[in-house]
Design an enzyme around this catalytic site. Structure first.
Site, mmCIF file in Angstrom:
data_model
loop_
_atom_site.group_PDB
_atom_site.id
_atom_site.type_symbol
_atom_site.label_atom_id
_atom_site.label_comp_id
_atom_site.label_asym_id
_atom_site.label_seq_id
_atom_site.Cartn_x
_atom_site.Cartn_y
_atom_site.Cartn_z
ATOM 1 N N LYS A 181 0.828 -1.205 0.000
ATOM 2 C CA LYS A 181 0.000 0.000 0.000
ATOM 3 C C LYS A 181 0.862 1.254 0.000
ATOM 4 C CE LYS A 181 -3.642 -2.574 2.257
ATOM 5 N NZ LYS A 181 -4.290 -3.004 1.028
ATOM 6 N N ASN A 188 -12.053 2.340 4.020
ATOM 7 C CA ASN A 188 -13.173 1.744 3.293
ATOM 8 C C ASN A 188 -14.228 1.259 4.298
ATOM 9 O OD1 ASN A 188 -12.382 -0.769 4.251
ATOM 10 N ND2 ASN A 188 -11.328 -1.348 2.368
ATOM 11 N N ASP A 205 -9.216 -5.966 -12.177
ATOM 12 C CA ASP A 205 -8.490 -6.253 -10.928
ATOM 13 C C ASP A 205 -8.556 -4.993 -10.062
ATOM 14 O OD1 ASP A 205 -6.702 -6.804 -8.899
ATOM 15 O OD2 ASP A 205 -5.026 -7.319 -10.217
ATOM 16 N N THR A 237 -7.091 -4.469 -7.253
ATOM 17 C CA THR A 237 -5.894 -4.232 -6.428
ATOM 18 C C THR A 237 -5.335 -2.833 -6.714
ATOM 19 O OG1 THR A 237 -5.408 -6.590 -6.648
ATOM 20 C CG2 THR A 237 -3.650 -5.198 -5.773
ATOM 21 N N ASP A 245 -5.385 2.672 -3.165
ATOM 22 C CA ASP A 245 -4.106 3.389 -3.115
ATOM 23 C C ASP A 245 -4.071 4.503 -4.168
ATOM 24 O OD1 ASP A 245 -3.317 1.520 -1.174
ATOM 25 O OD2 ASP A 245 -2.583 0.147 -2.713
#
Ligand code: RIB
Length: 306
Positions: A52, A192, A250, A252, A256
């Protein structure tokens, strides 16, 4: 040591000192996440650079912000450092320590959702002296960015607060320890829904924000909701911005990317509404590509002015 408290934004000279993790991500494509007691074959495997911390530094740099990354890698982490440097991040505060670098085992399912298992490695071997050294580099206008993937976070927060450095904290991944961190010293909390539920011991966005406002009233709250957008709250001011509808490959590093671009837009002096829109747009681009740091867009790709 810095003399006066500072606010975030409206300064083009803002630099970010990001004290955060650097991970090697091992990413497996799966039909669905593996269950307890089950063995499941993956259809693809790739390695990416992530963490992160590293992802947020790269998002900031690609958004045009000057970033100093502080953190630790093991002897296998030279590529993590060069990835940051290649993206224009100052790596003079990244140390090499004994043992392995941090890594993550990530399953990505066919809807683009992920499931992450972390090994902290070097990220959990931050030394006190490297904290003081990093914070001593702060200049007027700088801010400190933190996630929850390194050790000694309470000391980092206290020390930054003593130096009057504004603090942005992303409590990810959430842990019980966070509940005892000195969050009253934090200026922005970006989290979140799952993290919010644990932070507030509440369910539902309204309840989460209500409780966190009561507990951390000076803190600006940013609750990211994935495909449901984002809510900002500070005092009576509440702003909701929708996500940009996107087919996810995705997810991911979407959070960030959001954080890097949100802070970049704030540093340009934009109003909160616009900063949230910039950040949502950046995340929507990130999730269209597999991987972590590699999927973070460059400022020009957004087609937005900030
Ligand atoms: O936020 C995504 C990141 O979480 C991945 O890159 C992985 O390394 C974990 O830290």
């Amino acid at each position: 040591m810095l003399a006066t408290p500072m606010t975030i934004g409206a300064t083009t000279t803002m630099r970010v000192i990001n004290f955060g993790s650097l991970n090697i991500d091992h990413v497996y494509s799966v039909e669905r996440f593996v269950q307890s007691g089950e063995t499941l074959a993956s259809s693809d495997y790739q390695q990416f650079f992530g963490g992160k911390g590293l992802n947020q530094s790269i998002a900031l740099a690609r958004a045009g912000v000057q970033v100093l990354h502080a953190g630790s890698v093991g002897s296998d982490g030279h590529n993590l450092i060069s990835t940051l440097a290649d993206n224009g991040v100052d790596v003079s505060l990244v140390n090499e320590v004994d043992g392995a670098s941090g890594h993550a085992v990530i399953q990505v399912d066919k809807t683009g959702e992920n499931c992450i298992m972390l090994f902290g490695g070097a990220n959990q071997r931050t030394q006190e002296q490297s904290i003081f050294h990093a914070l001593d580099q702060a200049q007027k206008g700088d801010i400190l960015l933190l996630q929850n993937e390194i050790n000694l976070l309470p000391l980092i927060i206290e020390s930054a607060s003593d130096r009057k450095i504004p603090i942005v904290f992303n409590p990810a991944p959430m842990s019980d320890a966070v509940l005892n961190y000195p969050l009253d010293k934090v200026d922005y909390l970006i989290f979140n829904q799952t993290e919010g539920e644990a932070l507030a011991s509440q369910r539902g966005t309204d309840n989460i924000l209500h409780r966190l406002r009561q507990e951390h009233h000076r803190c600006k709250l940013v609750l990211t909701l994935g495909s449901e957008g984002v809510i900002y709250q500070h005092g009576e001011q509440k702003i909701r911005v929708d996500a940009v509808p996107t087919q996810a490959v995705d997810t991911t590093a979407a959070g960030d990317t959001f954080i890097g671009y949100f802070l970049a837009a704030l540093s340009s002096g934009g109003d909160i509404d616009h900063c949230l829109q910039v950040a949502c747009k950046a995340s929507s681009i990130c999730i269209q590509t597999a991987g972590a740091a590699n999927s973070i867009p460059y400022r020009e790709q957004l087609g937005l002015i900030f």
